[in-house]
Structure formats: structure tokens, C-alpha cells
Design a protein around this motif. Structure first.
Motif, PDB file in Angstrom:
ATOM      1  N   LYS A  10     -13.212  -5.614  -5.383  1.00  0.00           N
ATOM      2  CA  LYS A  10     -12.456  -5.947  -4.182  1.00  0.00           C
ATOM      3  C   LYS A  10     -12.266  -4.708  -3.316  1.00  0.00           C
ATOM      4  O   LYS A  10     -12.399  -4.759  -2.104  1.00  0.00           O
ATOM      5  CB  LYS A  10     -11.090  -6.530  -4.548  1.00  0.00           C
ATOM      6  N   ALA A  11     -11.953  -3.582  -3.923  1.00  0.00           N
ATOM      7  CA  ALA A  11     -11.751  -2.349  -3.162  1.00  0.00           C
ATOM      8  C   ALA A  11     -13.057  -1.894  -2.520  1.00  0.00           C
ATOM      9  O   ALA A  11     -13.067  -1.405  -1.403  1.00  0.00           O
ATOM     10  CB  ALA A  11     -11.196  -1.247  -4.063  1.00  0.00           C
ATOM     11  N   LEU A  19      -8.959   4.561   2.479  1.00  0.00           N
ATOM     12  CA  LEU A  19      -7.509   4.603   2.318  1.00  0.00           C
ATOM     13  C   LEU A  19      -7.071   3.996   0.996  1.00  0.00           C
ATOM     14  O   LEU A  19      -6.142   4.487   0.358  1.00  0.00           O
ATOM     15  CB  LEU A  19      -6.821   3.882   3.478  1.00  0.00           C
ATOM     16  N   LEU A  20      -7.731   2.922   0.590  1.00  0.00           N
ATOM     17  CA  LEU A  20      -7.375   2.287  -0.675  1.00  0.00           C
ATOM     18  C   LEU A  20      -7.669   3.201  -1.857  1.00  0.00           C
ATOM     19  O   LEU A  20      -6.940   3.197  -2.845  1.00  0.00           O
ATOM     20  CB  LEU A  20      -8.121   0.960  -0.836  1.00  0.00           C
ATOM     21  N   ASP A  21      -8.723   3.989  -1.757  1.00  0.00           N
ATOM     22  CA  ASP A  21      -9.111   4.878  -2.845  1.00  0.00           C
ATOM     23  C   ASP A  21      -8.355   6.204  -2.828  1.00  0.00           C
ATOM     24  O   ASP A  21      -8.453   6.970  -3.769  1.00  0.00           O
ATOM     25  CB  ASP A  21     -10.613   5.171  -2.784  1.00  0.00           C
ATOM     26  N   ASN A  22      -7.652   6.483  -1.750  1.00  0.00           N
ATOM     27  CA  ASN A  22      -6.955   7.755  -1.628  1.00  0.00           C
ATOM     28  C   ASN A  22      -5.498   7.506  -1.230  1.00  0.00           C
ATOM     29  O   ASN A  22      -5.157   7.591  -0.044  1.00  0.00           O
ATOM     30  CB  ASN A  22      -7.675   8.633  -0.596  1.00  0.00           C
ATOM     31  N   PRO A  23      -4.633   7.210  -2.196  1.00  0.00           N
ATOM     32  CA  PRO A  23      -3.255   6.865  -1.860  1.00  0.00           C
ATOM     33  C   PRO A  23      -2.478   7.994  -1.188  1.00  0.00           C
ATOM     34  O   PRO A  23      -1.578   7.726  -0.393  1.00  0.00           O
ATOM     35  CB  PRO A  23      -2.632   6.484  -3.203  1.00  0.00           C
ATOM     36  N   ILE A  24      -2.830   9.234  -1.450  1.00  0.00           N
ATOM     37  CA  ILE A  24      -2.125  10.337  -0.792  1.00  0.00           C
ATOM     38  C   ILE A  24      -2.429  10.329   0.701  1.00  0.00           C
ATOM     39  O   ILE A  24      -1.531  10.489   1.528  1.00  0.00           O
ATOM     40  CB  ILE A  24      -2.482  11.689  -1.444  1.00  0.00           C
ATOM     41  N   GLU A  66      -3.674  -4.319 -10.444  1.00  0.00           N
ATOM     42  CA  GLU A  66      -3.721  -5.359  -9.407  1.00  0.00           C
ATOM     43  C   GLU A  66      -2.526  -5.235  -8.468  1.00  0.00           C
ATOM     44  O   GLU A  66      -2.661  -5.349  -7.248  1.00  0.00           O
ATOM     45  CB  GLU A  66      -3.749  -6.740 -10.061  1.00  0.00           C
ATOM     46  N   GLU A  67      -1.364  -4.992  -9.030  1.00  0.00           N
ATOM     47  CA  GLU A  67      -0.153  -4.836  -8.219  1.00  0.00           C
ATOM     48  C   GLU A  67      -0.246  -3.572  -7.356  1.00  0.00           C
ATOM     49  O   GLU A  67       0.142  -3.576  -6.190  1.00  0.00           O
ATOM     50  CB  GLU A  67       1.074  -4.784  -9.134  1.00  0.00           C
ATOM     51  N   ILE A  68      -0.764  -2.504  -7.915  1.00  0.00           N
ATOM     52  CA  ILE A  68      -0.948  -1.263  -7.151  1.00  0.00           C
ATOM     53  C   ILE A  68      -1.860  -1.517  -5.961  1.00  0.00           C
ATOM     54  O   ILE A  68      -1.575  -1.097  -4.832  1.00  0.00           O
ATOM     55  CB  ILE A  68      -1.515  -0.145  -8.050  1.00  0.00           C
ATOM     56  N   MET A  69      -2.955  -2.240  -6.186  1.00  0.00           N
ATOM     57  CA  MET A  69      -3.890  -2.535  -5.103  1.00  0.00           C
ATOM     58  C   MET A  69      -3.218  -3.396  -4.036  1.00  0.00           C
ATOM     59  O   MET A  69      -3.428  -3.188  -2.846  1.00  0.00           O
ATOM     60  CB  MET A  69      -5.142  -3.223  -5.649  1.00  0.00           C
ATOM     61  N   ARG A  70      -2.375  -4.335  -4.436  1.00  0.00           N
ATOM     62  CA  ARG A  70      -1.658  -5.161  -3.454  1.00  0.00           C
ATOM     63  C   ARG A  70      -0.747  -4.306  -2.579  1.00  0.00           C
ATOM     64  O   ARG A  70      -0.673  -4.503  -1.370  1.00  0.00           O
ATOM     65  CB  ARG A  70      -0.847  -6.253  -4.163  1.00  0.00           C
ATOM     66  N   HIS A  71      -0.065  -3.352  -3.187  1.00  0.00           N
ATOM     67  CA  HIS A  71       0.813  -2.468  -2.404  1.00  0.00           C
ATOM     68  C   HIS A  71       0.004  -1.599  -1.446  1.00  0.00           C
ATOM     69  O   HIS A  71       0.399  -1.410  -0.290  1.00  0.00           O
ATOM     70  CB  HIS A  71       1.658  -1.596  -3.328  1.00  0.00           C
ATOM     71  N   ARG A  72      -1.112  -1.083  -1.926  1.00  0.00           N
ATOM     72  CA  ARG A  72      -1.964  -0.266  -1.050  1.00  0.00           C
ATOM     73  C   ARG A  72      -2.510  -1.100   0.103  1.00  0.00           C
ATOM     74  O   ARG A  72      -2.543  -0.644   1.249  1.00  0.00           O
ATOM     75  CB  ARG A  72      -3.117   0.332  -1.841  1.00  0.00           C
ATOM     76  N   GLU A  73      -2.948  -2.316  -0.199  1.00  0.00           N
ATOM     77  CA  GLU A  73      -3.467  -3.190   0.853  1.00  0.00           C
ATOM     78  C   GLU A  73      -2.388  -3.513   1.880  1.00  0.00           C
ATOM     79  O   GLU A  73      -2.673  -3.586   3.081  1.00  0.00           O
ATOM     80  CB  GLU A  73      -4.045  -4.463   0.248  1.00  0.00           C
ATOM     81  N   ALA A  75       0.063  -1.538   2.754  1.00  0.00           N
ATOM     82  CA  ALA A  75       0.208  -0.339   3.581  1.00  0.00           C
ATOM     83  C   ALA A  75      -0.929  -0.234   4.596  1.00  0.00           C
ATOM     84  O   ALA A  75      -0.709   0.083   5.769  1.00  0.00           O
ATOM     85  CB  ALA A  75       0.256   0.911   2.694  1.00  0.00           C
ATOM     86  N   VAL A  76      -2.151  -0.527   4.163  1.00  0.00           N
ATOM     87  CA  VAL A  76      -3.298  -0.504   5.072  1.00  0.00           C
ATOM     88  C   VAL A  76      -3.120  -1.556   6.162  1.00  0.00           C
ATOM     89  O   VAL A  76      -3.396  -1.292   7.339  1.00  0.00           O
ATOM     90  CB  VAL A  76      -4.627  -0.715   4.302  1.00  0.00           C
TER      91      VAL A  76
END
Length: 110
Positions: A10-11, A19-24, A66-73, A75-76
């Protein structure tokens, strides 16, 4: 695991993968937008930054990928929605929302 492979797929397909691969970088971009909006709208900078920082702090110990990816998405999406808003506002006013690259390069170089 299969779940991790699905999330990675998905990423990989996401247009904002960098951005999804680089949370900083994502966090810093969110904070820059908060600074910009605080200045533009006249809100206290610290208040705007605290509003953006709160969900990051709340979920800082999350371990479910999965939850981490949802939060990142999410933010994006926030960044993307603001960019879309600015672009559409400029189009409605007949003014480009973003400076052409040539104009950006013609600034004072020291």
C-alpha cells in the motif's frame, strides 16, 4: 509476515510515498505548515504547533504497523488538503497559487 507485505504494498503505491516512508520529514512538514498558518492567520505560533504536535505525541508508542500507516496517511492528507485548498483558491482568483520555478530562482542570491 503477510500483513507487513500488504502494508508495504500500500505504501509503495501511494503517491506521497516519500512522506509515508520518512515520518521525521512528514512531522517537520506538518510543523512548517503550522508555522505558516499561524503567521498567515494571526494565531499564536506555539498554540498552532501544539495542536499539530498533539496527535503525534498521543500515538508515539504505537506498535501496530497498520495503525501507524493510518496515522501517517492522515498527516499526508492534511498537507495535501491544504495544498489543494491553496491551489483552488488561486485558480478562483485567477492568481497562481504557487510561484513558477523561474520566479523562485530569481531571488536575491548572496
Amino acid at each position: 509476515t503477510r500483513h507487513d507485505a500488504t502494508m508495504a504494498g500500500k505504501a509503495a503505491d501511494h503517491p506521497m510515498r516519500v512522506l509515508l516512508d520518512n515520518p521525521i520529514k512528514l512531522y517537520r512538514d506538518c510543523m512548517r505548515l503550522a508555522d505558516y498558518l499561524a503567521h498567515k492567520q494571526g494565531f499564536p505560533r506555539d498554540t498552532m504547533r501544539a495542536t499539530v504536535r498533539a496527535p503525534w505525541r498521543k500515538h508515539q508508542n504505537e506498535t501496530d504497523t497498520e495503525e501507524i500507516m493510518r496515522h501517517r496517511e492522515a498527516a499526508v492528507r492534511g498537507l495535501s488538503n491544504y495544498m489543494t485548498y491553496e491551489a483552488s483558491k488561486g485558480a478562483m482568483e485567477g492568481v497562481p497559487a504557487f510561484a513558477p520555478e523561474d520566479a523562485a530562482d530569481s531571488g536575491d542570491k548572496r
